[in-house]
Write a protein that holds these residues in place. Structure first.
Motif, PDB file in Angstrom:
ATOM      1  N   GLY A 165      -3.389   8.522   7.002  1.00  0.00           N
ATOM      2  CA  GLY A 165      -5.072   8.007   6.235  1.00  0.00           C
ATOM      3  C   GLY A 165      -5.193   6.294   6.304  1.00  0.00           C
ATOM      4  O   GLY A 165      -6.678   6.746   6.380  1.00  0.00           O
ATOM      5  N   TRP A 166      -4.287   5.612   6.470  1.00  0.00           N
ATOM      6  CA  TRP A 166      -4.965   3.891   7.019  1.00  0.00           C
ATOM      7  C   TRP A 166      -5.713   4.118   8.215  1.00  0.00           C
ATOM      8  O   TRP A 166      -6.867   3.084   7.838  1.00  0.00           O
ATOM      9  CB  TRP A 166      -3.850   2.960   6.878  1.00  0.00           C
ATOM     10  N   ASP A 199       2.273  10.209   6.610  1.00  0.00           N
ATOM     11  CA  ASP A 199       1.043  10.726   5.559  1.00  0.00           C
ATOM     12  C   ASP A 199      -0.304   9.577   5.550  1.00  0.00           C
ATOM     13  O   ASP A 199      -1.634   9.054   5.635  1.00  0.00           O
ATOM     14  CB  ASP A 199       0.919  11.958   4.937  1.00  0.00           C
ATOM     15  N   SER A 200       0.595   8.688   4.986  1.00  0.00           N
ATOM     16  CA  SER A 200       0.362   7.684   4.906  1.00  0.00           C
ATOM     17  C   SER A 200      -0.504   6.798   5.845  1.00  0.00           C
ATOM     18  O   SER A 200      -1.655   5.869   5.384  1.00  0.00           O
ATOM     19  CB  SER A 200       0.989   7.005   3.901  1.00  0.00           C
ATOM     20  N   GLU A 215       1.354   4.738  -2.929  1.00  0.00           N
ATOM     21  CA  GLU A 215       1.000   6.136  -2.626  1.00  0.00           C
ATOM     22  C   GLU A 215       1.591   7.176  -2.943  1.00  0.00           C
ATOM     23  O   GLU A 215       2.103   7.982  -3.012  1.00  0.00           O
ATOM     24  CB  GLU A 215       0.747   5.883  -1.189  1.00  0.00           C
ATOM     25  N   LEU A 216       3.599   6.370  -2.553  1.00  0.00           N
ATOM     26  CA  LEU A 216       4.693   6.903  -3.094  1.00  0.00           C
ATOM     27  C   LEU A 216       4.954   6.841  -4.236  1.00  0.00           C
ATOM     28  O   LEU A 216       5.726   7.912  -4.771  1.00  0.00           O
ATOM     29  CB  LEU A 216       5.560   6.566  -2.318  1.00  0.00           C
ATOM     30  N   ARG A 223       0.801  -1.003  -6.693  1.00  0.00           N
ATOM     31  CA  ARG A 223       1.552  -0.943  -5.385  1.00  0.00           C
ATOM     32  C   ARG A 223       2.012  -2.911  -4.900  1.00  0.00           C
ATOM     33  O   ARG A 223       3.036  -3.252  -4.864  1.00  0.00           O
ATOM     34  CB  ARG A 223      -0.002  -1.778  -4.457  1.00  0.00           C
ATOM     35  N   GLN A 225       0.387  -1.262  -0.157  1.00  0.00           N
ATOM     36  CA  GLN A 225       0.022  -0.294  -0.075  1.00  0.00           C
ATOM     37  C   GLN A 225       1.014   1.294   0.294  1.00  0.00           C
ATOM     38  O   GLN A 225       0.524   2.250  -0.676  1.00  0.00           O
ATOM     39  CB  GLN A 225      -0.941   0.204   1.063  1.00  0.00           C
ATOM     40  N   LEU A 226       1.622   1.230   0.774  1.00  0.00           N
ATOM     41  CA  LEU A 226       3.523   2.711   0.962  1.00  0.00           C
ATOM     42  C   LEU A 226       3.592   2.702  -0.508  1.00  0.00           C
ATOM     43  O   LEU A 226       4.275   4.013  -0.977  1.00  0.00           O
ATOM     44  CB  LEU A 226       4.104   1.994   1.761  1.00  0.00           C
ATOM     45  N   SER A 236       7.754   6.279  11.453  1.00  0.00           N
ATOM     46  CA  SER A 236       6.770   6.866  10.887  1.00  0.00           C
ATOM     47  C   SER A 236       5.922   6.777  12.806  1.00  0.00           C
ATOM     48  O   SER A 236       6.171   6.330  13.295  1.00  0.00           O
ATOM     49  CB  SER A 236       6.527   5.831  10.392  1.00  0.00           C
ATOM     50  N   ALA A 238       5.456  11.649   4.072  1.00  0.00           N
ATOM     51  CA  ALA A 238       4.890  10.525   3.629  1.00  0.00           C
ATOM     52  C   ALA A 238       4.646   9.701   4.192  1.00  0.00           C
ATOM     53  O   ALA A 238       2.931   9.710   3.323  1.00  0.00           O
ATOM     54  CB  ALA A 238       5.683  11.516   1.360  1.00  0.00           C
ATOM     55  N   VAL A 239       5.352   9.011   4.215  1.00  0.00           N
ATOM     56  CA  VAL A 239       5.517   7.642   4.688  1.00  0.00           C
ATOM     57  C   VAL A 239       4.287   7.948   6.363  1.00  0.00           C
ATOM     58  O   VAL A 239       3.006   7.616   6.531  1.00  0.00           O
ATOM     59  CB  VAL A 239       6.297   7.354   5.313  1.00  0.00           C
TER      60      VAL A 239
END
Length: 301
Positions: A281-282, A277-278, A105-106, A110, A101-102, A151, A274-275
């Motif tokens: 969000g999860w 934020d992911s 998003e990055l 996937r 999933q990371l 993170s 960014a990590v």
């Protein structure tokens, strides 16, 4: 390896060995020649003995990862249900799902991911030379925070209690022991475990038996020499999934937050943001809780 990194390592090596090398050189009449030999020795020590080679991978920032087009993730491949190999040899588990999933998003895909299985002692250092991030059952603590960035947490690991499941054979009147029933029980625990103090505090009348490995603990349970085993929560949950004759009590004996490992340095702040934020969000979307539930990590009382 970058020129600046090479020079930095060389300065460090030269500083450590300068006194010894100077002493050796001073005992030779051909000082200039020996000095060149000594410097060559430093280079060899740095680039060969210490494992620094010209094709060594540098820690990548977010821009580099996106330009490359795929994410390199350090994982475990022996810890069910976090990261393990299925019957077909494919990596599965909660942390494998997080890694995919990371990557989505990055870098937008996937499947644009390279997994690197790591030993426990490689999980921190790997983010500086082998992987972009590590998602491999790494808990946050102060000593580790001096070496790497973390993170936001994605799961609470810690110590849990594994017991034989009295209901496994379908006995109608089976009664599952509660955590309070363990106060006079014999509890197996790994020798030197940081959970021993917590166990002694929570179960002052219990008998603690030290074992050398998880396999030894299982043997103690199977022979009845121990009533329960206190071990890493994620590991004993995996064991209960593989051996349905056992179950994990829902209570935590100790707590440890698991998080994604990233390299230190201001150049990696965009990657960390960014990590984070992911992960946030999860959690907000419920996707993280759904994956935790799917992998059997959410144990109810």
């Amino acid at each position: 390896m970058s020129v600046k990194r090479s020079l930095s390592i060389l300065r460090y090596a030269a500083h450590r060995h300068f006194t010894t090398l100077s002493h050796l050189c001073s005992r030779c009449s051909r000082r200039s020649r020996l000095w060149r030999i000594c410097l060559a020795g430093v280079f060899l020590w740095v680039f060969v003995d210490r494992g620094w080679s010209s094709d060594r991978v540098e820690a990548a920032d977010l821009e580099t990862i996106r330009e490359r087009g795929y994410l390199i993730v350090g994982v475990k491949d022996t810890v069910r249900p976090l990261g393990f190999r299925d019957a077909a040899g494919e990596l599965q588990g909660l942390e494998i799902d997080l890694a995919r999933q990371l990557a989505a998003e990055l870098v937008g895909d996937r499947e644009a991911i390279q997994f690197t299985p790591l030993n426990n002692d490689e999980r921190l250092s790997a983010v500086y030379d082998r992987v972009d991030v590590t998602i491999a059952q790494v808990s946050i603590n102060a000593s580790r925070e001096r070496l790497v960035q973390f993170s936001l947490p994605y799961w609470l690991d810690g110590t849990a209690i594994l017991i034989p499941n009295p209901c496994f054979f379908g006995t109608v009147s089976c009664v599952v022991p509660s955590i309070t029933d363990l106060n006079q029980a014999t509890i197996a625990v790994l020798r030197g475990s940081d959970a021993i103090a917590a166990l002694r505090w929570q179960f002052p009348r219990a008998r603690l038996v030290g074992v050398e490995s998880y396999q030894a603990a299982l043997e103690q349970l199977e022979t009845g020499e121990a009533d329960a085993f206190a071990g890493n929560r994620s590991v004993v949950i995996g064991w209960a999934q593989e051996y349905p004759g056992y179950r994990v009590l829902p209570e935590y004996i100790t707590l440890r937050s698991l998080a994604i490992v990233l390299p230190k340095g201001v150049q990696y702040d965009p990657l960390r943001q960014a990590v984070n934020d992911s992960v946030a969000g999860w959690a907000d979307s419920g996707w993280l809780a759904e994956r935790i539930e799917a992998w059997g990590l959410a144990i109810d009382g």
